[in-house]
Structure formats: C-alpha cells, structure tokens
Scaffold this motif. Sequence first.
Motif, short mmCIF file in Angstrom:
data_model
loop_
_atom_site.label_atom_id
_atom_site.label_comp_id
_atom_site.label_asym_id
_atom_site.label_seq_id
_atom_site.Cartn_x
_atom_site.Cartn_y
_atom_site.Cartn_z
N VAL A 181 0.84 -1.20 0.00
CA VAL A 181 0.00 0.00 0.00
C VAL A 181 0.88 1.25 0.00
O VAL A 181 0.59 2.23 -0.68
N VAL A 182 1.98 1.20 0.74
CA VAL A 182 2.78 2.41 0.87
C VAL A 182 3.62 2.64 -0.38
O VAL A 182 3.69 3.75 -0.90
N PHE A 183 4.20 1.58 -0.95
CA PHE A 183 5.23 1.81 -1.95
C PHE A 183 4.74 1.72 -3.37
O PHE A 183 5.49 2.03 -4.28
N ARG A 184 3.53 1.26 -3.62
CA ARG A 184 3.06 1.20 -5.00
C ARG A 184 2.09 2.33 -5.26
O ARG A 184 1.42 2.81 -4.34
N ARG A 185 2.04 2.76 -6.51
CA ARG A 185 1.13 3.84 -6.85
C ARG A 185 -0.03 3.36 -7.70
O ARG A 185 -0.97 4.09 -7.91
N ASN A 186 0.06 2.15 -8.21
CA ASN A 186 -1.04 1.62 -9.01
C ASN A 186 -2.20 1.28 -8.08
O ASN A 186 -2.02 0.58 -7.09
N THR A 187 -3.38 1.80 -8.40
CA THR A 187 -4.48 1.67 -7.46
C THR A 187 -4.94 0.22 -7.33
O THR A 187 -5.34 -0.22 -6.25
N ILE A 188 -4.86 -0.54 -8.41
CA ILE A 188 -5.38 -1.90 -8.36
C ILE A 188 -4.46 -2.80 -7.52
O ILE A 188 -4.91 -3.71 -6.81
N ILE A 189 -3.16 -2.45 -7.50
CA ILE A 189 -2.24 -3.22 -6.66
C ILE A 189 -2.44 -2.83 -5.20
O ILE A 189 -2.31 -3.67 -4.29
N VAL A 195 3.23 -10.47 -5.53
CA VAL A 195 2.12 -9.54 -5.72
C VAL A 195 2.61 -8.10 -5.60
O VAL A 195 2.27 -7.25 -6.42
N VAL A 196 3.43 -7.84 -4.59
CA VAL A 196 3.87 -6.47 -4.39
C VAL A 196 4.88 -6.07 -5.46
O VAL A 196 4.86 -4.95 -5.95
#
Lengths: 93, 134
Positions: free
Chosen positions: A15-23, B19-20
């Motif tokens: 949640v913190v490090f990705r910017r893609n909303t679906i991820i 996944v991440v």
Amino acid sequence: MILSFLLFSIGIAGVVFRRNTIIILMCLELMFNSVNLLLTAFSAYHSDPRAQVFVFFIMLVAAAEVTVGLAILVMMKRNVDSVDVNQLNRLKW
Amino acid sequence: MLAFFYLFAAISIISALIVVSARSPINSVIALIVCFLSIAGHYILLNAQFLAMVHIIVYTGAIMVLFLFVIMLLNLNKATEPMKTLGTRAWQRYLRAACSSSRLWRPCVMGSTSHRRMNSTLASVSCAASACPL
C-alpha cells in the motif's frame, strides 16, 4: 502468528510503496486475509468456533469493499484517465 | 502436518512478495490467486473446512475474476507506472533534514573509539546536506 504478521507487513508495504491503485486494492485484500488467518488460528487454539463466524462476516464485508473499490477505480480511470493515486489530488485543500 | 504448514507458509509469503513486486498487474493477480489458495490450505490445516471452501469460492472465484475483469476492461495490463523510489522529492527532503540534524549528535560521537571515522563521515554527510538547498 508470524506468518500472519509477515503477510500483513507485506500488504502494508504494498500500500505504501506502490502507486497503481489496483495493486493497492490487492494489498488491502492481503491484509484482510492475514487478519482472517490470525482470527482462525486463535479460534483453533482456543477451540472456540465463534471466531469463524466473525471471519465469515469479514469475508463478506471485504467482498463488498472490493466491489466498491473497483467501481471507484473505473470512475477514476474515466475521469482522470490514469490509475495513479498521485493524480487524485483534487480533494486537497 | 508441520511440513504442510511450512510449505503453505512459504508459498503464501513468496507469492505475496510477487504480488507487491510484479510489474504487470496480471502477474500480480495470478500470484494473489496462488496466495489465496495457500491460505485456504492453512484454513484446512486449522480445522476450518467451511471457511476454506468459502474462501476459495469468494476470493478466487469472485474477487479475482472481478480484478481480472477490471484490468482487462481498462487495458491496465501494461506496466505503465514506475515504482516509487527513494529519489522522490519528499524523501530527499526528509533525508536532508535527517542528515542536517546529525550535526547535533557530533558531541555525543566524540567520545567513542572510532570517533575520527564517524566524524569524517558525518562531516561529509552534513556538507552534502548543506550543499543542496532545501
């Protein structure tokens, strides 16, 4: 418990490090599942099946939440034409 | 029993890391399906068969299909967004603030045995921090 904590921390990192909303939504699912696993482990160790009912309702709420989140994502793609959460800064003061 | 637990734990953690860290959202969804199946195996090991069945039906049957539907509806299956790295502006600002506040620690470090090396690294870090404007 350690497995559940690891899954929860991986979800938070996603949640913190990705910017893609679906991820980000997938990592939310990961966190829900780690909490469900912890609740089920506690219910197995205390031999108390009431926590499994609780886990069942958490699953239903998570399914509804994912549906709403994906609907928000479709609207965001149509309005902003991107799935980057940094583009959603229109609600800033 | 314990061997099954470690097997499922390893599968779930590795697929959660995939996944991440996957670039494409399709690969991420596939890894998430593997993770959910291994979590269902954990439920069976914890003597909660009903929860395992409901988990498989709800998650890998409904939610993952929903994710795949949205990804393919919106043409998101190419990896467009770059990863958020440490080089963004806010992180650089935080690092600079941390480095400049490390000047305050210098009298505490003076008494240590390796104070010369620590002082030189601190001085270079603080010089680099003061060289770039906030």
